[in-house]
Design a protein around this motif. Structure first.
Motif, PDB file in Angstrom:
ATOM      1  N   LEU B 272      -8.716 125.993  47.277  1.00  0.00           N
ATOM      2  CA  LEU B 272      -7.950 126.803  48.208  1.00  0.00           C
ATOM      3  C   LEU B 272      -6.486 126.883  47.763  1.00  0.00           C
ATOM      4  N   CYS B 273      -5.949 125.731  47.369  1.00  0.00           N
ATOM      5  CA  CYS B 273      -4.563 125.680  46.894  1.00  0.00           C
ATOM      6  C   CYS B 273      -4.356 126.665  45.769  1.00  0.00           C
ATOM      7  N   SER B 274      -5.254 126.635  44.777  1.00  0.00           N
ATOM      8  CA  SER B 274      -4.982 127.507  43.639  1.00  0.00           C
ATOM      9  C   SER B 274      -5.275 128.954  43.972  1.00  0.00           C
ATOM     10  N   VAL B 275      -6.210 129.197  44.877  1.00  0.00           N
ATOM     11  CA  VAL B 275      -6.443 130.589  45.285  1.00  0.00           C
ATOM     12  C   VAL B 275      -5.195 131.136  45.994  1.00  0.00           C
ATOM     13  N   VAL B 276      -4.659 130.340  46.908  1.00  0.00           N
ATOM     14  CA  VAL B 276      -3.464 130.786  47.632  1.00  0.00           C
ATOM     15  C   VAL B 276      -2.315 130.995  46.650  1.00  0.00           C
ATOM     16  N   TYR B 277      -2.153 130.055  45.761  1.00  0.00           N
ATOM     17  CA  TYR B 277      -1.061 130.136  44.783  1.00  0.00           C
ATOM     18  C   TYR B 277      -1.184 131.374  43.911  1.00  0.00           C
ATOM     19  N   THR B 356     -13.452 121.495  37.380  1.00  0.00           N
ATOM     20  CA  THR B 356     -12.082 121.703  36.911  1.00  0.00           C
ATOM     21  C   THR B 356     -12.037 122.782  35.834  1.00  0.00           C
ATOM     22  N   ILE B 357     -12.948 122.683  34.884  1.00  0.00           N
ATOM     23  CA  ILE B 357     -12.945 123.655  33.784  1.00  0.00           C
ATOM     24  C   ILE B 357     -13.192 125.061  34.337  1.00  0.00           C
ATOM     25  N   CYS B 358     -14.133 125.172  35.286  1.00  0.00           N
ATOM     26  CA  CYS B 358     -14.417 126.496  35.869  1.00  0.00           C
ATOM     27  C   CYS B 358     -13.187 127.052  36.584  1.00  0.00           C
ATOM     28  N   ALA B 362     -11.240 130.328  35.512  1.00  0.00           N
ATOM     29  CA  ALA B 362     -11.126 131.473  36.419  1.00  0.00           C
ATOM     30  C   ALA B 362      -9.667 131.897  36.557  1.00  0.00           C
ATOM     31  N   GLY B 363      -8.784 130.901  36.681  1.00  0.00           N
ATOM     32  CA  GLY B 363      -7.354 131.199  36.791  1.00  0.00           C
ATOM     33  C   GLY B 363      -6.860 131.937  35.571  1.00  0.00           C
TER      34      GLY B 363
END
Ligand SMILES: Nc1ncnc2c1ncn2[C@@H]1O[C@H](COP(=O)(O)OP(=O)(O)OP(=O)(O)O)[C@@H](O)[C@H]1O
Ligand SMILES: [Mg+2]
Lengths: 316, 546
Positions: B272-277, B356-358, B362-363
């Motif tokens: 969620l954190c990285s999606v929001v970021y 983590t790798i996924c 994705a990022g």
């Protein structure tokens, strides 16, 4: 004493707990049935606290499992916690909290709300005779009051199993008797109790079953009579002789069935292995050997002595 | 309950009694403690005194008080007085309240009640909030007074207080999380020293921000009237909340029973954190930009936060144990489809590694797509800001995940290997990964620099020598010093080795996800059926419980 129920409330299966090289609990199994009081006895460092902490879901077994009312302490700690009250060997005080607030806090933490909570508080305070101390700050309690408060905290949610770690430690004789009465009363109501001590006599009167543990292993288990019976072949013998002390001592030392001989003036005490018949034979032989015996007494060994002979006093 | 005399008194008593049934037990207990404790009343009185003192002093030395608009001057002072308890005392109190309970043995007693871990965290936070409220109320009259002095508007006062309370809450959650990380006494002592130092530092660094009035214009000096101000404020707030949420979920997980699932909820929050970021970065760079460069540069820069975040998270996740407890295995999905979908959220070192790798991958893909999209859609103005182009962006967004996979794979192999002999926990795993990373960077850097003294080399050769030095290569990539050939060589070398490392890791990963679901024991099913049977009496529920 009779066992009340058949339902196993506490079950230990091949319980192990290692701390590095130390085998604090080393393959212990036993069962306590509903409404029974199980005395858990062993010298310092035997593993009593460790196994009780596992039962209370505070620690984790290395191997094996334990069950409270059929629920595993490893897999279902939530179910175990609901029905188990644990009184550890330390107090656990909060600053600036009085006796009533302390119990109230734990009652709330066990999910008691509204009238249920008030009822539980009233009952517990009455049962543990804390009524007059409600407003007293926790930190100012005497040892006896602290123990009663600990017991009160452990039973506030009306658990069906109570695990008490050395509840009698540091209590005066009157408080001990009070504690014993409380425990009996709880057991009579159907609470299953596991209680530890390092003094066998302390528990003898209130336990249905005792287990003797040392170095993490259960050495003997049964009713107090059974435990005593296992070693009934032993007697503490006391002889008084008018004279010939050195010859008597030498004669005694030479015998296989005599141990731990000690003498003082005209008195000799020793540990004799043999039943009543053997004791009669011993007296006969003493007379035949022309020892001027004027007194001979043999009595069953006390629980202390039984305990000493079962445990070896080894410390890990 | 004390006996009430009047009808109204009785009513208040009854109502407050009922209301208290809804509250978290910890909040009630700590509230009662606070009322009696000197550790609480003394700071409170000091804050009150400081405010009074400043009021008199301020009025007597400031000739402008009668005519000018001096509200702002007064407000800053009160604000800083309030900041001390809110930024230092309350968060440190949250830290101490948990470590203190561990020391006194009361935590153990609390943990075996039926109170859930989440309720414990919530109770501690609620009690921090209660303290904040008390400090706020001490300063409130003074702040009202500054408004009367003019020169400061209500909106500014509200925003500044809002950020202060948010910061205080964030710090409290963070400190609470730190308190759950270790139970060892010496670590806790060390940590409490570090926590207090960090909090003091944060407190003092608010001085310039407050005194220059920066907070009113948060963020990026935008004016209040613009909608960008609100979007920016909201973005900042969501960032703050994400860090808070992550700390909160970690604290919660740490307090769970050892056989409980401590990982899934944390993984969801990480994601969620990285999606929001990434969404905010993507959205903001689009909305505020006139040219493609304005999009590409922010993406490249934010990658420098995104990937290190996932490296650290990955290092923690790899430190989990792969063998699932029976308790967790009861909750595994029954269907094959369900398993495929959720496998990487299930606790375990191997699933964490793949997860983590996924996420990092994705990022990276998202960033590259964004870059190309911007390049196609927006005009290429060739402004002076053009310091990163799409080719460079691709380089950066390939390097980052590549290094992440490389170091995480080595780290995991080491963790798995070490576990055959000793216990390796999550914190140890992070340390191990950092050591490996440091070695991978320092060794080639040292070799390169020492040998440079004897025979000089061109940059290209140096890039090759420094292949495993992620800092070197990425700095060079940001400065556009990596040629196509070097990039290809790095890709070949690092990529090839990473492929082998992934294959080496794969075996144990597969073993983890093959674990089978176990049925609930009969006793538990019986209990559930019994509980579902007669309708439970309506008890008041606890608003802080979930
Ligand atoms: N946390 C721990 N770490 C290392 N060793 C431990 C730990 N807890 C207990 N032990 C060891 O386990 C053994 C059993 O300890 P335990 O406290 O269970 O004994 P006990 O029977 O309760 O003794 P006492 O009568 O003194 O209370 C001891 O040797 C002790 O040193
Ligand atoms: Mg003990």
């Amino acid at each position: 004493m009779i066992s009340r129920g058949d339902r196993p409330m506490i079950e230990l299966y091949n319980l192990h707990r290692f701390f590095g090289r130390t085998r604090a609990v080393d393959n212990i199994s036993f069962t306590v049935r509903e409404g029974n009081v199980f005395g858990y006895i062993g010298p310092n460092g035997a593993g009593k606290t460790t196994s009780m902490r596992i039962l209370a879901t505070l620690d984790h077994p290395t191997y094996g499992d334990a069950y409270v009312d059929g629920f595993s302490v490893v897999d279902d700690p939530d179910h175990v916690r609901r029905r188990l009250g644990f009184m550890p060997d330390y107090f656990g005080a909060y600053a600036n909290v009085n006796v009533y607030e302390y119990l109230d806090f734990f009652a709330r933490s066990y999910g008691l709300r509204g009238k249920d909570r008030l009822k539980a508080l009233k009952y517990t305070m009455g049962f543990t005779k804390l009524d007059g101390l409600a407003e007293k700050p926790m930190t100012g309690l005497s040892k006896g009051m602290k123990q009663r408060l600990c017991l009160g905290r452990a039973m506030i949610h009306n658990p069906s199993v109570l695990v008490l770690d050395e509840p009698a430690a540091g209590l005066d004789p009157r408080a001990r008797i009070q504690l014993r009465e409380m425990i009996r009363e709880l057991a009579d109501k159907g609470t299953t109790i596991l209680i530890s001590s390092h003094i066998l006599t302390e528990l003898a009167e209130m336990c249905d079953t005792v287990g003797i543990i040392e170095q993490g292993q259960l050495l003997a288990m049964g009713t107090v009579e059974e435990i005593r019976g296992e070693t009934a072949e032993h007697a503490a013998v006391h002889i008084q002789t008018l004279d010939e002390m050195p010859r008597l001592l030498a004669w005694l030392h030479a015998r296989e069935d005599v141990a731990q001989v000690s003498s003082e003036g005209k008195n000799v005490r020793f540990d004799f292995q043999g039943d009543k018949d053997a004791q009669a034979k011993l007296l006969k032989e003493l007379v035949q050997e022309n020892f001027p015996i004027i007194a001979f007494g043999a009595k069953e060994r006390s629980l202390e002595e039984v305990f000493m002979s079962i445990t070896e006093g080894k410390v890990q | 309950m004390p006996r009430a005399k009047s009808k109204l008194g009785a009513w208040i008593d009854r109502t407050s009694f009922r209301a208290a049934e809804f509250l978290n037990p910890i909040l009630i207990k700590e509230g009662r403690q606070a009322l009696k404790s000197r550790g609480f009343s003394v700071p409170f009185l000091l804050v009150l005194l400081a405010c009074l003192f400043w009021s008199f002093l301020g009025v007597s030395i400031n000739e402008n008080v009668y005519y000018g608009a001096v509200g702002w001057d007064f407000f800053s002072a009160y604000y800083l007085i309030l900041a001390f308890p809110l930024l230092v005392i309350v968060p440190f109190g949250a830290f101490r309240s948990l470590t203190g309970e561990r020391e006194d043995g009361t935590y153990e007693l609390l943990s075996i009640t039926t109170l859930r871990p989440l309720q414990i965290v919530n109770g501690k936070l609620a009690s921090a909030l209660m303290q904040m409220a008390v400090y706020l109320s001490a300063v409130a009259p003074c702040i009202a007074f500054t408004y009367l002095l003019r020169g400061i508007d209500l909106f500014a006062i509200a925003t500044m207080l809002f950020w202060l309370v948010s910061a205080s809450l964030l710090l409290s959650v963070f400190c609470l999380m730190l308190a759950t990380l270790t139970t060892a006494k010496h670590w806790q002592v060390l940590m409490s020293v570090m926590v207090i130092a960090a909090l003091m530092f944060i407190f003092f660094s608010t001085f310039p921000i407050v005194l220059e009035g920066e907070l009113q214009r948060l963020p990026w000096g935008l004016a209040v009237e613009t909608w960008e101000f609100w979007a920016g404020s909201f973005a900042t707030f969501s960032g703050v909340s994400m860090i808070g949420a992550l700390s909160y979920s970690v604290a919660h997980a740490q307090l769970k029973f050892p056989t409980d699932n401590r990982s899934t909820s944390v993984r969801i929050v990480m994601l969620l954190c990285s999606v929001v970021y990434t969404s905010w970065i993507g959205w903001a760079s689009y909305t505020f930009s006139e040219s493609a460069d304005d999009v590409i540069a922010p993406i490249a820069i934010s990658a420098a936060f995104f990937f290190p975040f996932w490296f650290i998270m990955g290092a923690f996740l790899v430190g989990e144990y792969g063998e699932l407890s029976r308790r967790i295995r009861r909750t595994l999905p029954k269907t094959m489809a369900g398993r495929m979908f959720t496998a990487w959220f299930i606790p375990g070192s191997g699933t964490g590694y793949v997860f983590t790798i996924c996420c990092a991958g994705a990022g990276s893909i998202f960033g590259i797509v964004m870059g190309f999209y911007a390049d196609l859609r927006l005009p290429n103005t060739n402004t002076m800001f053009r310091f990163i182009d799409t080719r460079q962006l691709v380089q950066i967004l390939v390097y980052f995940p590549l290094y992440l996979v490389f170091y995480l794979s080595i780290g995991r192999l080491l963790v798995v290997g070490l576990r055959k002999r000793i216990h390796v926990g999550v914190v140890a795993s992070l340390l191990l990964h950092l050591i490996i990373l440091a070695t991978g960077c320092i060794v080639p850097f040292a070799v390169d620099n020492i040998s440079m003294q004897t025979n000089f080399r061109d940059m290209e050769t140096r890039h090759i020598i420094e292949t495993t030095n992620v800092f070197w290569v990425l700095i060079e990539a940001y400065e556009d010093n990596i040629s196509g050939t070097i990039f290809a060589l790095h890709l070949l070398g690092l990529g090839g080795v990473s492929m082998i490392l992934i294959l080496l890791n794969l075996n144990s990963v597969i073993k983890e996800i093959r674990q089978q679901r176990v049925a609930e024991p009969k006793r538990v099913r019986e209990e559930k059926a019994a509980q579902a049977g007669p309708p439970a009496p309506a008890l008041p529920t606890n608003p802080f419980s979930d």
